[in-house]
Design a protein around this motif. Structure first.
Motif, short mmCIF file in Angstrom:
data_model
loop_
_atom_site.label_atom_id
_atom_site.label_comp_id
_atom_site.label_asym_id
_atom_site.label_seq_id
_atom_site.Cartn_x
_atom_site.Cartn_y
_atom_site.Cartn_z
N GLN A 78 -19.27 13.41 153.59
CA GLN A 78 -19.24 14.77 153.06
C GLN A 78 -19.73 14.80 151.63
O GLN A 78 -20.47 15.70 151.23
CB GLN A 78 -17.84 15.36 153.15
N ALA A 79 -19.33 13.81 150.84
CA ALA A 79 -19.76 13.74 149.44
C ALA A 79 -21.28 13.60 149.34
O ALA A 79 -21.91 14.21 148.48
CB ALA A 79 -19.06 12.57 148.73
N VAL A 80 -21.86 12.82 150.24
CA VAL A 80 -23.32 12.64 150.25
C VAL A 80 -24.03 13.97 150.49
O VAL A 80 -24.97 14.33 149.77
CB VAL A 80 -23.72 11.59 151.30
N ILE A 81 -23.59 14.70 151.51
CA ILE A 81 -24.22 15.98 151.82
C ILE A 81 -24.02 16.96 150.66
O ILE A 81 -24.96 17.65 150.23
CB ILE A 81 -23.64 16.56 153.12
N ASP A 82 -22.79 17.05 150.16
CA ASP A 82 -22.50 17.96 149.03
C ASP A 82 -23.38 17.63 147.83
O ASP A 82 -23.91 18.52 147.17
CB ASP A 82 -21.03 17.86 148.64
N HIS A 83 -23.51 16.34 147.56
CA HIS A 83 -24.30 15.90 146.40
C HIS A 83 -25.77 16.28 146.55
O HIS A 83 -26.38 16.83 145.61
CB HIS A 83 -24.17 14.38 146.25
N LEU A 84 -26.35 16.02 147.72
CA LEU A 84 -27.77 16.33 147.92
C LEU A 84 -28.04 17.83 147.87
O LEU A 84 -29.04 18.28 147.28
CB LEU A 84 -28.24 15.75 149.25
N VAL A 85 -27.16 18.61 148.47
CA VAL A 85 -27.35 20.06 148.49
C VAL A 85 -27.22 20.64 147.08
O VAL A 85 -28.00 21.50 146.66
CB VAL A 85 -26.34 20.71 149.45
N LYS A 86 -26.24 20.16 146.34
CA LYS A 86 -26.06 20.63 144.97
C LYS A 86 -27.26 20.25 144.11
O LYS A 86 -27.75 21.05 143.30
CB LYS A 86 -24.79 20.01 144.38
N ARG A 87 -27.76 19.03 144.31
CA ARG A 87 -28.87 18.55 143.50
C ARG A 87 -30.15 19.33 143.77
O ARG A 87 -30.89 19.66 142.84
CB ARG A 87 -29.11 17.06 143.79
N HIS A 88 -30.42 19.65 145.02
CA HIS A 88 -31.72 20.23 145.38
C HIS A 88 -31.70 21.75 145.50
O HIS A 88 -32.77 22.36 145.58
CB HIS A 88 -32.23 19.60 146.66
N ALA A 89 -30.53 22.36 145.55
CA ALA A 89 -30.49 23.83 145.67
C ALA A 89 -29.47 24.47 144.74
O ALA A 89 -29.42 25.70 144.67
CB ALA A 89 -30.20 24.22 147.12
N GLY A 90 -28.66 23.66 144.06
CA GLY A 90 -27.65 24.23 143.17
C GLY A 90 -26.56 24.98 143.92
O GLY A 90 -25.91 25.86 143.36
N VAL A 91 -26.34 24.62 145.19
CA VAL A 91 -25.39 25.33 146.04
C VAL A 91 -24.20 24.43 146.34
O VAL A 91 -24.35 23.23 146.56
CB VAL A 91 -26.07 25.76 147.37
N ASP A 92 -23.01 25.01 146.37
CA ASP A 92 -21.79 24.30 146.76
C ASP A 92 -21.62 24.44 148.27
O ASP A 92 -21.37 25.53 148.77
CB ASP A 92 -20.59 24.89 146.01
#
Length: 439
Positions: free
Chosen positions: A123-137
């Protein structure tokens, strides 16, 4: 189930997947790993590998092979070993492990065990990538899902083909009902939902974009910030096409049910392995005029319930030809990019003589006027190419398909092209490129 029950389930799931302490530790590790130098990534790899080896030494598998503290002493672990004895690589953990399984695309599913650490880390991996590339939580984002959700009879083509879940934050859509006749309903429902994220199987994205292009028009999906694709191989051309039509970047995440390594890709041909996820080893497979192809061997870092060492994923990494040993190591550590996941070992047709015909993923390339394609081997001497056609599909496109097929499939095998309205999916909702009905 009412919205209150959905919300309660969502809160409980969030608590498990983002367990306090563990989650913040993993998020910090992922952020730090991206800023590490080559030498720091090597040190991280060696430290995490040593921990996994120690865990694996305590399993029946580790004891049976005399597993040592030296990585290179361990043999390559084949999928069939796990299939034959599901508990062979399992280890005891303080907290109960979750039961899981592979999708079974290549045959009998593999039974897996996932520790709490593994669930939280993923879950942390997905959250991290999404936050990094779209600024979304991811936790609070509105997410439209086009994956393997099933909640109605496949033959029931009456809308709705979707359900609200997770307290109304997720719109789960049934990909098995997505076809040319229903795609306008899907587009309307997802557009009304106004998602921040579209979470997809690549095969479902392909159908949604190509069949729904005229309904999506020039505006795409208003407000969409990111498309997240995983669990199947995403074609580079499809990724670009989807990004243009949907007016949003497409994040392609590569991993496996066994969770031994991972990579990500957003644009161009730059794929990066994640150094904190798992150890990557590249074994030479074959070459063409411009590229080298390597089998991906992975070692898990964050699953003490089932530590896997040198696991053969069955996937191939495409790398620029001529890379030396040092550059290849930089690729495995996520410093240098590679050019994508190129097919899978399951993507082959059996010849009448019993040999495996590979390179089947080249058959759909550069074929106009099709939405999707699937190769179905119905006997040792016959292959059916199932095509989901677009409006102008005809003899010209069929001729290209047949010519592409004949570059791989010998003349002593019959090739028949059939038009269909949707691909055949597995029980997990995936639509593999090759289906063999003779194994």
């Amino acid at each position: 189930m009412g919205i209150t029950s959905h919300l309660k389930n969502s809160l409980a799931e969030n608590f498990v997947r983002r367990a306090p302490g563990l989650y913040s530790h993993f998020m910090d590790l992922l952020r730090r790993s991206e800023d590490m130098s080559f030498e720091q990534r090597q040190a991280l790899r060696d430290r995490l590998t040593a921990r996994t080896l120690k865990q694996a030494q305590g399993t029946r598998y580790g004891r049976s092979i005399g597993g040592s503290a030296t990585y290179d002493d361990w043999p390559i672990l084949e999928k069939d070993v796990l299939r034959q004895d599901e508990a062979l690589c399992s280890a005891r953990t303080l907290l109960p492990a979750r039961a899981a399984a592979t999708g079974g695309t290549t045959g009998v599913p593999i039974v897996l065990r996932r520790s709490l650490q593994s669930v939280v880390f993923e879950q942390a991996v997905i959250d991290h990538l999404v936050k990094r590339h779209a600024g979304v939580d991811w936790k609070t984002a509105r997410i439209a899902v086009l994956r393997g959700d099933t909640f109605k009879d496949p033959a029931d083509m009456r809308p709705p083909h979707w359900q609200l879940r997770h307290g109304g934050l997720h719109l789960a859509c049934s990909s098995i009902h997505l076809n040319a006749a229903t795609v306008s309903d899907f587009v309307a429902a997802i557009r009304d939902f106004r998602p921040d994220i579209l979470w997809v199987y690549p095969s479902a994205l392909e159908a949604f974009v190509r069949l729904g292009a005229k309904f999506l028009g020039d505006g795409g999906l208003a407000g969409l910030k990111l498309v997240v694709s995983s669990s199947e191989v995403l074609d580079a051309a499809m990724q670009q096409e989807a990004s243009v039509i949907l007016k949003a970047p497409v994040l392609d995440f590569y991993g496996q049910s066994e969770r031994v390594c991972a990579s990500w890709h957003v644009k161009d041909s730059a794929h990066y392995f994640m150094p904190a996820y798992g150890r990557v080893e590249l074994l030479p497979a074959h070459e063409d005029d411009t590229h080298s192809y390597y089998e991906i061997i992975g070692t898990s870092y964050c699953n003490p319930a089932q530590p896997l060492v040198r696991f053969r994923t069955g996937d191939l990494a495409k790398v620029r030809k001529g890379m030396g040993v040092a550059d290849l190591e930089a690729v495995t550590l996520g410093i240098l990019p590679f050019e994508g996941i190129e097919g899978r070992r399951s993507e082959y047709v059996l010849s009448p003589e019993g040999s495996r015909i590979i390179g089947i993923n080249h058959i759909p390339r550069n074929v106009p006027d099709i939405a999707q394609m699937q190769i179905v081997q119905t006997s040792k001497a016959k292959v059916e190419i199932h095509v989901v056609p677009l409006q102008n599909f005809g003899e010209h496109a069929a001729g290209i398909i047949l010519a592409n097929a004949r570059q791989k499939i010998p003349a002593n095998m019959e090739v028949q092209i059939k038009t269909i309205d949707r691909l055949t999916r597995t029980a997990s909702g995936k639509a593999p490129l090759v289906l063999r009905q003779i194994d």
